[in-house]
Design a protein around this motif. Structure first.
Motif, mmCIF file in Angstrom:
data_model
loop_
_atom_site.group_PDB
_atom_site.id
_atom_site.type_symbol
_atom_site.label_atom_id
_atom_site.label_comp_id
_atom_site.label_asym_id
_atom_site.label_seq_id
_atom_site.Cartn_x
_atom_site.Cartn_y
_atom_site.Cartn_z
ATOM 1 N N GLN A 143 -7.939 -2.486 5.293
ATOM 2 C CA GLN A 143 -7.260 -1.329 4.689
ATOM 3 C C GLN A 143 -6.427 -1.754 3.481
ATOM 4 N N GLU A 144 -5.765 -2.899 3.571
ATOM 5 C CA GLU A 144 -4.962 -3.371 2.444
ATOM 6 C C GLU A 144 -5.842 -3.692 1.245
ATOM 7 N N ASP A 145 -7.006 -4.307 1.471
ATOM 8 C CA ASP A 145 -7.902 -4.609 0.353
ATOM 9 C C ASP A 145 -8.402 -3.337 -0.304
ATOM 10 N N ALA A 146 -8.659 -2.333 0.490
ATOM 11 C CA ALA A 146 -9.133 -1.063 -0.072
ATOM 12 C C ALA A 146 -8.060 -0.427 -0.950
ATOM 13 N N LYS A 147 -6.792 -0.508 -0.525
ATOM 14 C CA LYS A 147 -5.699 0.058 -1.326
ATOM 15 C C LYS A 147 -5.544 -0.689 -2.644
ATOM 16 N N LEU A 148 -5.676 -2.023 -2.612
ATOM 17 C CA LEU A 148 -5.553 -2.800 -3.847
ATOM 18 C C LEU A 148 -6.657 -2.454 -4.830
ATOM 19 N N ASP A 149 -7.892 -2.281 -4.336
ATOM 20 C CA ASP A 149 -9.000 -1.911 -5.221
ATOM 21 C C ASP A 149 -8.757 -0.545 -5.858
ATOM 22 N N ALA A 150 -8.223 0.384 -5.082
ATOM 23 C CA ALA A 150 -7.959 1.726 -5.623
ATOM 24 C C ALA A 150 -6.889 1.676 -6.703
ATOM 25 N N MET A 151 -5.841 0.871 -6.510
ATOM 26 C CA MET A 151 -4.771 0.752 -7.500
ATOM 27 C C MET A 151 -5.281 0.122 -8.790
ATOM 28 N N GLN B 106 -6.804 0.673 -14.556
ATOM 29 C CA GLN B 106 -7.801 0.475 -15.600
ATOM 30 C C GLN B 106 -8.135 1.785 -16.295
ATOM 31 N N SER B 107 -8.194 2.876 -15.540
ATOM 32 C CA SER B 107 -8.530 4.166 -16.149
ATOM 33 C C SER B 107 -7.413 4.636 -17.084
#
Length: 534
Positions: free
Chosen positions: A8-16, A21-22
């Motif tokens: 779950q923590e890795d998923a949050k970091l990828d989303a941030m 970047q956008s």
């Protein structure tokens, strides 16, 4: 094996990272689309205040040079300064007065905002600085939003001493009487006007006289208040069981006369006035006026013209005598100085004088005006007056007999002198001097050339005497039964002929009578002249 929490923590970091970047790509594309600085400056500034917008737009470049851009300061002032001044000048047009703050009923009043020097009073609210015993001008306050000084002050726009402040819901303000103590109309009630009143303190008034003291506490001259210049601002007040003390900044035009010069001239003055109301006295007293600057020197003014401090400086070289210099204190303005080797050149044998030591109130020779016979020569001059007895002539003195000096007062008109009153060539009556005890002031002295080629001496002396006036009757003579006692003012012309040892009054001109007859003569443009009766 990876735990669910780590996934779950890795998923949050990828989303941030994707979100950052956008946003970064959008900001880069924005700056790439703008082709010039003017487009950036033309962007809408929705979050800026109006004054910030004006400042931002005013800083747009007016031209370019090699070293950089040039901005127009004039455009900056025209666009930004008016808005800033408008915001600064905005002041409240009304003031809320709460009577509970002064220890009274909890009544609240909304009145027009008074000026800084004004103290409001309305209903049960009375400013604590309003104290009986001090002088105030009372100005009715206008409606809210109007000029607080638009109305004229009460009591003919004059400052009066406040005598008392009544009690109750409506306070009665009673001021000193101007016409009659039994019919004093100088009062009003605090609730007479719903708009209220403004009290303006007046510590010094027109006509007040002061003595000027320097930093060494030595008297230097006098000053008389000719005109007040602006309001008097109260800056402090101290209450005690024995007195109430107030300090106020004052500005006025004063007639300044220094003892050394003897020349009086009007000057703008300002200072800090101190007034004290003592417990058992009805009115406040001026103690002093501090920090008064005259000719770049700082002085202190004390109330009243203190004659004992009046200083006259005389120099022997001014009369071509021994080069001595003396400073005398206590002379009256109309007295001529005699001290040491110095004798005032206006002291002439043949005229009558009263003599007074400068350190005393009593005159010499029993207070009589005696004819001066001669002035001796030498270091100490002997002044010889007409003797009471030729066998024992003791009416004389030396100029250095009194270390503090002498004051000689000229006397032109004496008691029991008789005059004929004329208007042109017409005789109107006779006058007999009854009292001549007021000072007689020498205005000027002239030398008049006679037919023989010699010079006569004429003195012009202001007189103020009491006379018995008898009006002439048709057919000649005067009606003694209709004599009236009148005060007579005039300019006496006293002349001493060459080779004569005594001066005589030849006429009294510019005569004024303290009577209704003076009004009649003024309306008919008739000038009265008194001639000595032969």
């Amino acid at each position: 094996m990876m735990s669910p929490s780590n996934a779950q923590e890795d998923a949050k970091l990828d989303a941030m990272q994707r979100s950052w970047q956008s946003k970064r790509s959008r900001s880069l594309s924005l700056f790439e689309d703008l082709s010039s600085d003017s487009q950036l400056l033309a962007m809408p500034q929705a979050s800026c205040s109006p004054s910030t917008k004006s400042l931002f737009s005013a800083l747009q470049p007016k031209g370019k040079e090699e070293e950089g851009e040039v901005y127009s300061l004039a455009s900056l002032q025209e666009q930004v300064v008016p808005e800033i001044l408008e915001q600064v000048e905005q002041q409240p047009t009304y003031t809320v007065l709460d009577a509970s703050t002064v220890g009274d009923f909890p009544a609240v009043y909304t009145v027009c905002s008074p000026e800084r020097h004004q103290m409001p009073a309305v209903g049960v609210f009375v400013d604590k600085r309003i104290v009986p015993g001090f002088k105030y001008r009372v100005r009715p306050l206008p409606q809210i939003g109007q000029d607080p000084t638009m109305h004229k002050c009460l009591f003919n726009d004059s400052a009066l001493t406040l005598k008392s402040i009544g009690r109750g819901y409506a306070r009665r303000f009673t001021f000193e009487a101007t016409d009659s103590l039994n019919n004093n109309e100088n009062y009003f009630w605090s609730d007479n006007r719903p708009e209220g009143y403004a009290f303006e303190l007046e510590v010094i008034s027109e006509g007040d006289k002061f003595t000027i003291f320097d930093i060494n506490k030595e008297a230097q001259g006098t000053v008389e208040v000719l005109q007040l210049e602006g309001p008097q601002f109260e800056i402090s007040n101290v209450y005690s069981r024995q007195n109430i003390e107030k300090r106020a900044n004052v500005r006025f035009t004063g007639k300044v006369e220094f003892y050394e010069t003897g020349v009086a001239k009007p000057m703008p003055l300002s200072g800090l006035a101190l007034a004290v109301k003592y417990k058992h006295k009805g009115a406040a007293e001026i103690v002093k006026v501090q920090n008064v600057v005259i000719n770049k020197q700082r002085y202190t003014l004390l109330p009243g013209i203190q004659k004992i401090h009046r200083r006259v400086t005389v120099k022997g070289r001014d009369i071509n005598d021994v080069p001595t210099q003396y400073s005398m204190h206590g002379l009256e303005p109309y007295e001529l100085p005699v001290v040491g080797t110095y004798v005032d050149p206006r002291v002439i044998p043949g005229f009558h004088y009263k003599v007074r030591p400068s350190d005393r109130k009593e005159h010499l020779f029993g207070g009589r005006a005696l004819k001066l016979l001669s002035i001796g020569m030498g270091y100490a001059k002997r002044l010889t007056f007409e003797p009471d007895s030729l066998l024992n002539p003791d009416n004389y003195l030396w100029s250095d007999n009194h270390p503090d000096g002498l004051g000689l007062e000229i006397r032109a008109v004496h008691k029991d002198m008789k005059f004929v009153i004329k208007a042109g060539d017409q005789i109107l009556g006779e006058a007999t001097v009854w009292r001549a005890d007021k000072p007689q002031i020498e205005e000027k002295m002239e030398k008049v050339k006679t037919q023989s080629g010699k010079h006569a001496i004429e003195k012009y002396v202001h007189i103020d005497v009491m006379c018995h006036i008898a009006i002439a009757i048709p057919g000649g003579g005067c009606d003694e039964s209709s004599e009236r006692l009148m005060r007579v003012y005039g300019l006496a012309v006293v002349r001493k002929e060459p080779n004569r040892n005594e001066a005589h009054v030849i006429r009294v001109e510019n005569v004024g009578l303290d009577s209704q007859l003076n009004v009649l003569f003024a309306q008919t443009h008739t000038e009265l002249t008194f001639f000595p009766k032969k």
